[in-house]
Design a protein around this motif. Structure first.
Motif, PDB file in Angstrom:
ATOM      1  N   SER A  31       0.828  -1.207   0.000  1.00  0.00           N
ATOM      2  CA  SER A  31       0.000   0.000   0.000  1.00  0.00           C
ATOM      3  C   SER A  31       0.861   1.256   0.000  1.00  0.00           C
ATOM      4  CB  SER A  31      -0.908  -0.019   1.237  1.00  0.00           C
ATOM      5  OG  SER A  31      -1.636   1.173   1.352  1.00  0.00           O
ATOM      6  N   ASN A  32       0.464   2.230  -0.824  1.00  0.00           N
ATOM      7  CA  ASN A  32       1.118   3.539  -0.877  1.00  0.00           C
ATOM      8  C   ASN A  32       0.084   4.625  -0.580  1.00  0.00           C
ATOM      9  OD1 ASN A  32       3.925   2.901  -2.062  1.00  0.00           O
ATOM     10  ND2 ASN A  32       2.531   1.843  -3.450  1.00  0.00           N
ATOM     11  N   SER A  47       5.785   3.140   2.047  1.00  0.00           N
ATOM     12  CA  SER A  47       4.919   2.010   1.710  1.00  0.00           C
ATOM     13  C   SER A  47       4.787   1.071   2.905  1.00  0.00           C
ATOM     14  CB  SER A  47       5.479   1.243   0.515  1.00  0.00           C
ATOM     15  OG  SER A  47       5.590   2.079  -0.606  1.00  0.00           O
ATOM     16  N   GLY A  78      -0.153   3.495   5.436  1.00  0.00           N
ATOM     17  CA  GLY A  78       1.224   3.906   5.207  1.00  0.00           C
ATOM     18  C   GLY A  78       1.888   4.209   6.532  1.00  0.00           C
ATOM     19  N   PHE A 198      -2.561   0.680  -4.305  1.00  0.00           N
ATOM     20  CA  PHE A 198      -1.946  -0.525  -3.756  1.00  0.00           C
ATOM     21  C   PHE A 198      -1.840  -1.631  -4.802  1.00  0.00           C
ATOM     22  CE2 PHE A 198      -6.402  -0.312  -2.781  1.00  0.00           C
ATOM     23  CZ  PHE A 198      -6.918  -1.583  -2.943  1.00  0.00           C
TER      24      PHE A 198
END
Length: 208
Positions: A31-32, A47, A78, A198
């Protein structure tokens, strides 16, 4: 006549059901997350890795095209790190590095259209509906500004368009990968505009 209608309905249902495959899948989720500001540069979080698990149902419209629905349990978010210092007398003392994680737990409903270029390989596109179950902030350091506990900055429903691909090793085992785009704001009014994209990759098993 009623018997005829019953036979026809059962035939249609049986045919429809025969074109539908069910299965399970699990995998890795990267995930970002970033905050977007109108007059400033975006603030990007580091991330964060998670896992996902769930079930799938794929209905074939033809040999080339199918519709697929899934129900997945996962987490997004995040993390950010910053050095914490204190002033003792005339000296600046380094207290350590504070890591804060923002985590939202979701039940996701991805719906996609798949196109099979060959029997074992397909590309897909669709929309992932993410329903937030809970959100929290976690910090490993007790300092001013740190917060540990539940937060209410995420919307109940988030929408993520996605593109993906799938490869079948055989009729039952497959692997797939997709990227969910952070095209829409996931935060409630008054909170920073929050975008989450993501990547997901995993393995699955079809029962038939």
């Amino acid at each position: 006549m009623k018997k005829l209608y019953t036979i026809l309905l059962l035939s249609v249902f049986s045919f429809s059901f025969s074109q539908t495959n069910f299965g399970v899948k699990a995998g890795y989720n990267l995930s970002n997350m970033k905050w977007k500001f109108d007059n400033f540069d975006d603030y990007k979080f580091n991330s964060k890795s998670y896992f996902y698990v769930g079930a799938i149902a794929e209905h074939y419209l033809s040999n080339k095209i199918s519709l697929q629905g899934e129900l997945l349990f996962t987490q997004l978010g995040g993390q950010t790190s910053e050095d914490v210092v204190d002033i003792v007398g005339n000296e600046v003392v380094e207290l350590g590095t504070a890591t804060t994680k923002i985590i939202t737990t979701q039940l996701q409903l991805p719906i996609s259209v798949k196109y099979y270029f060959i029997p074992n390989f397909s590309l897909s596109g669709g929309v992932n509906f993410g329903f937030n179950l809970s959100s929290k902030s976690k910090s490993n350091f007790n300092y001013s500004g740190a917060y540990n506990g539940s937060i209410d900055t995420f919307k109940t429903l988030n929408i993520f368009p996605f593109l993906g691909a799938e490869y079948k090793f055989n009729n039952r085992i497959f692997t797939d990968a997709r990227y969910n785009f952070g095209a829409f704001n996931t935060a409630v009014s008054g909170a920073p505009d929050t975008r989450i994209g993501f990547f997901q990759i995993g393995l699955g098993y079809r029962f038939k």
